[in-house]
Design a protein around this motif. Structure first.
Motif, PDB file in Angstrom:
ATOM      1  N   ILE A  47       0.628  -1.557   0.124  1.00 19.15           N
ATOM      2  CA  ILE A  47       0.150  -0.168  -0.264  1.00 19.15           C
ATOM      3  C   ILE A  47       0.237   1.049   0.152  1.00 19.15           C
ATOM      4  O   ILE A  47      -0.045   2.098  -1.248  1.00 19.15           O
ATOM      5  N   GLY A  48       1.796   1.222   1.190  1.00 16.63           N
ATOM      6  CA  GLY A  48       2.802   2.748   0.784  1.00 16.63           C
ATOM      7  C   GLY A  48       3.154   2.674  -0.721  1.00 16.63           C
ATOM      8  O   GLY A  48       3.324   3.539  -1.260  1.00 16.63           O
ATOM      9  N   ILE A  67      -3.841   1.320   7.314  1.00 18.34           N
ATOM     10  CA  ILE A  67      -3.971   0.060   7.343  1.00 18.34           C
ATOM     11  C   ILE A  67      -4.143  -1.288   8.505  1.00 18.34           C
ATOM     12  O   ILE A  67      -5.450  -2.147   7.508  1.00 18.34           O
ATOM     13  N   ARG A  68      -4.324  -0.820   9.077  1.00 19.41           N
ATOM     14  CA  ARG A  68      -4.842  -2.298  10.014  1.00 19.41           C
ATOM     15  C   ARG A  68      -6.015  -2.214   9.761  1.00 19.41           C
ATOM     16  O   ARG A  68      -7.103  -3.342  10.712  1.00 19.41           O
ATOM     17  N   GLN A  69      -6.983  -1.164   9.938  1.00 19.59           N
ATOM     18  CA  GLN A  69      -8.157  -1.378   9.801  1.00 19.59           C
ATOM     19  C   GLN A  69      -8.775  -1.508   8.408  1.00 19.59           C
ATOM     20  O   GLN A  69      -9.973  -2.519   7.912  1.00 19.59           O
ATOM     21  N   LEU A  82      -1.806  -7.528  -7.673  1.00 19.47           N
ATOM     22  CA  LEU A  82      -1.687  -5.938  -7.800  1.00 19.47           C
ATOM     23  C   LEU A  82      -2.907  -5.749  -7.959  1.00 19.47           C
ATOM     24  O   LEU A  82      -3.420  -4.778  -7.897  1.00 19.47           O
ATOM     25  N   GLU A  83      -4.074  -6.694  -6.860  1.00 21.34           N
ATOM     26  CA  GLU A  83      -5.603  -5.953  -7.065  1.00 21.34           C
ATOM     27  C   GLU A  83      -6.260  -5.473  -5.622  1.00 21.34           C
ATOM     28  O   GLU A  83      -6.821  -4.732  -5.317  1.00 21.34           O
ATOM     29  N   ILE A  84      -5.256  -5.515  -4.318  1.00 19.16           N
ATOM     30  CA  ILE A  84      -5.446  -5.476  -3.585  1.00 19.16           C
ATOM     31  C   ILE A  84      -5.279  -3.632  -3.171  1.00 19.16           C
ATOM     32  O   ILE A  84      -5.957  -3.628  -2.687  1.00 19.16           O
ATOM     33  N   PRO A  85      -3.704  -2.486  -3.388  1.00 24.00           N
ATOM     34  CA  PRO A  85      -4.486  -1.099  -4.127  1.00 24.00           C
ATOM     35  C   PRO A  85      -6.018  -0.984  -4.397  1.00 24.00           C
ATOM     36  O   PRO A  85      -6.567  -0.524  -3.400  1.00 24.00           O
ATOM     37  N   GLY A  86      -6.958  -2.027  -5.070  1.00 22.76           N
ATOM     38  CA  GLY A  86      -8.147  -1.022  -6.262  1.00 22.76           C
ATOM     39  C   GLY A  86      -9.091  -1.216  -4.348  1.00 22.76           C
ATOM     40  O   GLY A  86     -10.650  -0.703  -4.235  1.00 22.76           O
TER      41      GLY A  86
END
Length: 255
Positions: A47-48, A67-69, A82-86
């Motif tokens: 994410i960063g 990020i924890r939430q 690669l779809e986690i940021p979405g």
């Protein structure tokens, strides 16, 4: 539920939110700590990296809290890394409640940063056989690149930085065209409401020439001097072609 599945669920729940979910019984905490840190740090780094401006604007503690939430409360709909940021953007848009210490532009900035990654890995493409790169943008049918995405934001997200953190939306929306060029480079162009509408019309058009589209636009916005709009529109379309937002014109096959 079989016992092994119970342990799997307990393990996953603890990894996602260790503060509110105990570790599975019979597992040494030292071992669980390895997994807690591994999962969290992998997500934190992903994410960063995808949202560098968002990360830079926040303190280390605040960003880790986001990020924890996300880990604790969001049910991801994809197994692909690669779809986690979405998924993170979806969490901010639909589940996260902005707090007094949050930036009012947080959701829009994250969306803008995500869009660059999403477009960079998009499987969309352009068919070069359909394009006349040097075609006449006024007298032929202009073609928008399939690798151009357009968005309207309340905040000027492309300008936000540690030195510029607006507290109120702009007087008018910020229209941005984000483009992946033929060489893979990413770029963007800020549009005004008229050029944004023109680009929208081009994207939906299959038969009308650039001149016809501009005259239609002039009528739509009640522009006093349609010929002047045609001249300005040609300049705008030429700039878009240079930026590869437009590819050129629709290739005209001889009969």
């Amino acid at each position: 539920m079989p016992e092994f599945q119970q342990k799997q669920y307990a393990f996953a729940a603890h990894i996602r939110d260790p503060e509110h979910n105990p570790a599975p019984e019979g597992v040494e905490d030292r071992r669980m700590a390895i997994y807690r840190e591994l999962f969290f740090n992998n997500l934190l780094n992903l994410i960063g990296t995808t949202f560098p401006v968002t990360r830079k604007l926040h303190t280390k503690e605040k960003f880790r809290s986001l990020i924890r939430q996300f880990m604790a409360h969001h049910q991801a709909q994809t197994p692909y890394f690669l779809e986690i940021p979405g998924e993170f953007v979806a969490f901010l848009e639909n589940e996260y409640q902005l707090r007094d210490d949050d930036y009012p532009f947080l959701v829009e900035l994250a969306h803008y940063e995500w869009a660059e990654l999403a477009l960079s890995v998009s499987q969309d493409s352009n068919d070069p056989l359909e394009v006349d790169a040097e075609g006449d943008l006024l007298e032929q049918v202009p073609l928008r690149s399939n690798l151009t995405w357009t968005f309207a934001y309340q905040f000027p997200v492309h300008r936000i930085s540690p030195e510029f953190k607006p507290t109120e939306p702009g007087e008018t929306p910020t229209f941005l065209a984000i483009c992946r060029k033929d060489n893979g480079d990413m770029d963007f162009m800020e549009l005004n409401p008229v050029t944004a509408r023109l680009l929208e019309m081009i994207g939906a058009n299959t038969e009308k020439t650039g001149r016809e589209l501009l005259l239609e636009l002039a009528g739509e916005i009640n522009y006093a001097d349609p010929d002047a709009l045609v001249r300005h529109g040609l300049e705008a379309m030429s700039a878009m072609r240079k930026a590869e937002i437009l590819l050129g014109t629709k290739y005209q096959r001889s009969e």
